[in-house]
Design a protein around this motif. Structure first.
Motif, mmCIF file in Angstrom:
data_model
loop_
_atom_site.group_PDB
_atom_site.id
_atom_site.type_symbol
_atom_site.label_atom_id
_atom_site.label_comp_id
_atom_site.label_asym_id
_atom_site.label_seq_id
_atom_site.Cartn_x
_atom_site.Cartn_y
_atom_site.Cartn_z
ATOM 1 N N ALA A 197 0.833 -1.206 0.000
ATOM 2 C CA ALA A 197 0.000 0.000 0.000
ATOM 3 C C ALA A 197 0.863 1.250 0.000
ATOM 4 O O ALA A 197 0.511 2.271 -0.611
ATOM 5 C CB ALA A 197 -0.934 -0.010 1.208
ATOM 6 N N THR A 198 1.980 1.201 0.682
ATOM 7 C CA THR A 198 2.956 2.298 0.672
ATOM 8 C C THR A 198 4.335 1.705 0.464
ATOM 9 O O THR A 198 4.626 0.591 0.905
ATOM 10 C CB THR A 198 2.922 3.090 1.989
ATOM 11 O OG1 THR A 198 3.222 2.211 3.075
ATOM 12 C CG2 THR A 198 1.559 3.725 2.203
ATOM 13 N N SER A 199 5.168 2.443 -0.228
ATOM 14 C CA SER A 199 6.522 1.969 -0.510
ATOM 15 C C SER A 199 7.409 3.155 -0.823
ATOM 16 O O SER A 199 6.922 4.275 -1.078
ATOM 17 C CB SER A 199 6.508 0.993 -1.700
ATOM 18 O OG SER A 199 7.819 0.620 -2.073
ATOM 19 N N ALA A 200 8.700 2.908 -0.830
ATOM 20 C CA ALA A 200 9.656 3.954 -1.195
ATOM 21 C C ALA A 200 9.613 4.257 -2.683
ATOM 22 O O ALA A 200 10.274 5.197 -3.143
ATOM 23 C CB ALA A 200 11.069 3.539 -0.785
ATOM 24 N N CYS A 201 8.828 3.497 -3.458
ATOM 25 C CA CYS A 201 8.749 3.726 -4.903
ATOM 26 C C CYS A 201 7.365 3.359 -5.413
ATOM 27 O O CYS A 201 6.671 2.535 -4.824
ATOM 28 C CB CYS A 201 9.817 2.920 -5.643
ATOM 29 S SG CYS A 201 9.857 1.158 -5.207
ATOM 30 N N THR A 202 6.980 4.005 -6.490
ATOM 31 C CA THR A 202 5.730 3.691 -7.186
ATOM 32 C C THR A 202 6.046 3.491 -8.661
ATOM 33 O O THR A 202 6.812 4.270 -9.248
ATOM 34 C CB THR A 202 4.697 4.820 -7.029
ATOM 35 O OG1 THR A 202 4.401 4.998 -5.648
ATOM 36 C CG2 THR A 202 3.416 4.496 -7.784
ATOM 37 N N VAL A 203 5.445 2.450 -9.264
ATOM 38 C CA VAL A 203 5.682 2.151 -10.684
ATOM 39 C C VAL A 203 4.329 2.029 -11.380
ATOM 40 O O VAL A 203 3.393 1.404 -10.850
ATOM 41 C CB VAL A 203 6.487 0.845 -10.853
ATOM 42 C CG1 VAL A 203 6.536 0.425 -12.323
ATOM 43 C CG2 VAL A 203 7.893 1.022 -10.309
ATOM 44 N N ARG A 204 4.257 2.624 -12.552
ATOM 45 C CA ARG A 204 3.040 2.512 -13.359
ATOM 46 C C ARG A 204 3.435 2.109 -14.779
ATOM 47 O O ARG A 204 4.163 2.839 -15.461
ATOM 48 C CB ARG A 204 2.278 3.829 -13.386
ATOM 49 C CG ARG A 204 0.958 3.771 -14.156
ATOM 50 C CD ARG A 204 0.167 5.066 -13.952
ATOM 51 N NE ARG A 204 -1.135 5.001 -14.591
ATOM 52 C CZ ARG A 204 -1.391 5.450 -15.819
ATOM 53 N NH1 ARG A 204 -0.405 5.990 -16.537
ATOM 54 N NH2 ARG A 204 -2.599 5.369 -16.324
ATOM 55 N N LEU A 205 2.967 0.901 -15.212
ATOM 56 C CA LEU A 205 3.232 0.403 -16.563
ATOM 57 C C LEU A 205 1.982 0.602 -17.411
ATOM 58 O O LEU A 205 0.881 0.208 -17.015
ATOM 59 C CB LEU A 205 3.597 -1.080 -16.519
ATOM 60 C CG LEU A 205 3.631 -1.829 -17.862
ATOM 61 C CD1 LEU A 205 4.681 -1.245 -18.806
ATOM 62 C CD2 LEU A 205 3.875 -3.312 -17.645
ATOM 63 N N THR A 206 2.155 1.173 -18.612
ATOM 64 C CA THR A 206 1.042 1.404 -19.526
ATOM 65 C C THR A 206 1.385 0.834 -20.895
ATOM 66 O O THR A 206 2.477 1.073 -21.421
ATOM 67 C CB THR A 206 0.748 2.909 -19.671
ATOM 68 O OG1 THR A 206 0.531 3.476 -18.376
ATOM 69 C CG2 THR A 206 -0.490 3.138 -20.535
#
Length: 684
Positions: free
Chosen positions: A580-589
């Motif tokens: 739910a929370t992390s030191a990083c966020t990734v979004r693949l499209t």
């Protein structure tokens, strides 16, 4: 033009072109490997779908003069056919049922709807009828439904059109379509209109819509002016109006070996299709079932590869909950003759010979209605999967051996073994999990390369068999102990509170047999391999230590106070999330898809309070047929299925966008988990 489309355009004529090549064992399979016993695991706790009543199907066509004859009806009855599709592929979109005509095509005498239904009823099968979307109207289809109801015909299943994505909207046009608007949105509205009119004539019918098979053209394509892919548009706009979706699958391969290996993609294809239905079809999408009403091969249609492919494909699809699978076709006609694995192949899509000859008369098919190997394989399937059986997990440690298994209500197990090696036999050892075989000699049915009939004998043991080259082997094994008094199966589990590492499963209680229920065992299943996640006296269980972004299949088995186990529950498949929370966020499209490749864009956000002077993003492709061809804004490298993307200078709370061109030769299941410098990221 995609190669899969070439033969689809050709279907509908009695004379077809095609090529067949002699397949060989892949170079990676050595002679010594072929002599090592193959380990097959049959896994009773890994419950799959229960076999439906209309599982085994074929296609009939109005241009086939043999449609409805007693000889053909008797042959289909003997093969155990349970559903027959009519009036025949692309012909459905030019066919008018009232006068039995197909303008622009040929309709043979005595192929009208009444003749077809007489044959279906003589066989004891159920019809699957295609309403004319391409050149018809909702009123015409409603009249057909009303006529069937008034005649008291058991016509429940109606599909709106056939392969309507082939109407030219995506650049290839083999399917008739008189509508000015050929978009998926227009087809979806047509499905809604047809369904309303047809249900007014008979509210009890089931309506199906045409979708594309994941991993096959035009899956993934978004045409100009469309809001999404064909499947997305049809499901979003017509999902509430339908009861099932219909797909076709013709692996476009040039060798038998490559074709037979393609069945390994079906689990992922069905997973993606089910995921699309659940995502786009609106509330109660889980009521929508799946049919596969056309499949066949380009190589070895009338020889052993066709038989092996049919058995493997029908089994895989039924394991995945498809309610009916249909071979194309009963009769079709001769194509380009060749030799496949030492046998003459006529490149005929039919499972029965049309008895015709080449134009110069030099080569002729066997006499009319002579069964080809695919017909015999269908007969073996009717012995393997009986309505009410539960398919269970099975697997082999040799890529040239496929294994499937079914559990019968009387306690017996049926095990189907497929040797895809055209040159070498396989010695097989069988290990049964959660079930104990008796000591008697099993009954074994075998269809070998060149056989003109299925051979049945008692042979080997429940734990050791020898598979001839290029063969189907079906053994029926009795249990060591009769299942009398065993508890009933628990209900299908549901998953709640799914996180990146845990999920809670809940299920309906099992009915007791001869003794009270003592506990429930929860299993994580992967084909022939199971891991018991835990057990509980109640009907809920929370599993921890799961991996982020991972697909799991879970089943539940009840065990009573006497130690007797129930059948497995139906399976639950779900995918864990990311933190739910992390030191990083990734979004693949997926920004642009063309059916066997796509442009991917990845946004990487550093949520940490400190800048990263150097960074490595890592992910793993879910399948072996996916890869990165090229990338930009970073350094890209792929080893096996693992991709690493390296860059420099990612500041605190900063986002960097990188991109790549990806390729795929099967269902394109996108990765669901990413790490940045070893930390699992949240996916946006």
């Amino acid at each position: 033009m995609p190669s899969a489309i070439v033969h689809r355009i050709a279907r509908g004529a009695l004379l077809l072109g095609g090529a067949a090549l002699l397949s060989a064992v892949p170079p990676s399979v050595s002679a010594s490997a072929a002599t090592t016993p193959v380990a097959v695991t049959v896994n009773a706790p890994a419950g799959l779908a229960v076999v439906p009543g209309a599982a085994l199907g074929v296609n009939d066509a109005v241009w086939d003069a043999q449609l409805g004859t007693t000889a053909v009806s008797d042959l289909l009855d003997a093969a155990g056919v349970q559903m027959i599709r009519y009036p025949g592929g692309s012909y459905a979109d030019i066919y008018h049922w009232r006068d039995n005509t197909a303008p622009g095509g040929y309709v043979a005498p005595d192929t009208d709807f009444d003749t077809f239904m007489a044959s279906v009823q003589r066989i004891g099968a159920e019809p699957m009828i295609i309403a004319n979307y391409g050149t018809g109207t909702p009123e015409e289809a409603a009249g057909w439904v009303r006529y069937a109801r008034d005649k008291d015909y058991p016509a429940r299943f109606w599909t709106i059109g056939n392969e309507n994505y082939g109407n030219g909207h995506y650049g290839s046009a083999w399917e008739a379509d008189d509508h000015a608007d050929k978009s998926p949105a227009a087809y979806a509205q047509g499905v809604v209109d047809y369904a309303e009119a047809m249900r007014a004539a008979d509210p009890d019918i089931k309506i199906g819509a045409v979708l594309t098979m994941p991993g096959n053209w035009p899956d993934g394509l978004v045409a100009e002016g469309d809001a999404g892919t064909w499947n997305q548009e049809v499901l979003t706009r017509a999902g509430a109006a339908i009861d099932f979706v219909d797909v076709h699958w013709y692996p476009a391969e040039t060798t038998a070996a490559a074709t037979l290996a393609k069945t390994g993609q079906l689990d992922d294809a069905m997973h993606l299709l089910r995921e699309q239905i659940d995502r786009y079809a609106g509330p109660h999408a889980d009521r929508i079932k799946i049919s596969m009403t056309e499949t066949n091969v380009d190589v070895g249609r009338n020889t052993q590869p066709g038989a092996l492919f049919l058995a493997d494909t029908y089994s895989e699809l039924l394991e995945n909950g498809v309610f009916t699978v249909h071979w194309w076709n009963v009769h079709n006609g001769m194509g380009e003759v060749s030799t496949v694995a030492g046998q003459t192949d006529y490149a005929d899509y039919g499972m029965l010979s049309s008895g015709n000859c080449q134009s110069d008369g030099t080569v002729c098919e066997p006499p009319l209605n002579t069964p080809f190997p695919a017909y015999r394989a269908l007969g073996m399937m009717s012995s393997f999967v009986r309505p009410g059986d539960q398919l269970i997990g099975a697997g082999a440690d040799d890529p040239l051996v496929a294994a499937h298994a079914a559990r019968r209500p009387d306690g017996d197990l049926a095990v189907l073994l497929i040797n895809r090696d055209p040159d070498r036999e396989r010695s097989v050892t069988l290990d049964y999990r959660g079930w104990t075989p008796g000591s008697g000699t099993p009954t074994v049915a075998t269809l070998g390369n060149g056989d003109t009939a299925v051979h049945t004998a008692t042979a080997g043991t429940a734990t050791a068999q020898t598979l001839p080259p290029y063969s189907l082997t079906l053994l029926t094994v009795h249990p060591a102990t009769a299942p009398t008094g065993a508890p009933h199966a628990p209900g299908q589990p549901t998953a709640t509170a799914v996180t990146d590492h845990a999920a809670t499963f809940t299920w309906a209680a099992a009915g007791a047999g001869g003794h009270p229920i003592a506990k429930y065992e929860v299993y994580r299943n992967d084909g022939g391999v199971s891991e018991q996640l835990g057990e509980t006296p109640g009907t809920s269980f929370t599993a921890g230590n799961l991996r982020p972004g991972t697909r799991y299949t879970v089943t539940v088995v009840a065990r009573d106070a006497a130690g007797r186990a129930s059948w497995s529950s139906p399976p639950l498949t779900f995918t864990t999330g990311t933190p739910a929370t992390s030191a990083c966020t990734v979004r693949l499209t997926d920004t642009n898809d063309w059916g066997n490749g796509f442009v991917g864009s990845i946004d990487i956000t550093n949520n940490d309070g400190e800048a990263l002077p150097g960074w490595t993003l890592a992910f793993t492709w879910p399948t072996p047929w996916q890869s990165v061809d090229s990338g930009w804004n970073a350094t890209w490298a792929q080893s096996g299925r693992t991709v690493r993307v390296t860059g420099t200078g990612l500041g605190a709370d900063q986002t960097v966008t990188v991109g790549f061109v990806g390729s795929y030769s099967g269902p394109n299941v996108l990765p669901a988990a990413f790490t940045l410098n070893g930390t699992v990221c949240t996916t946006g």
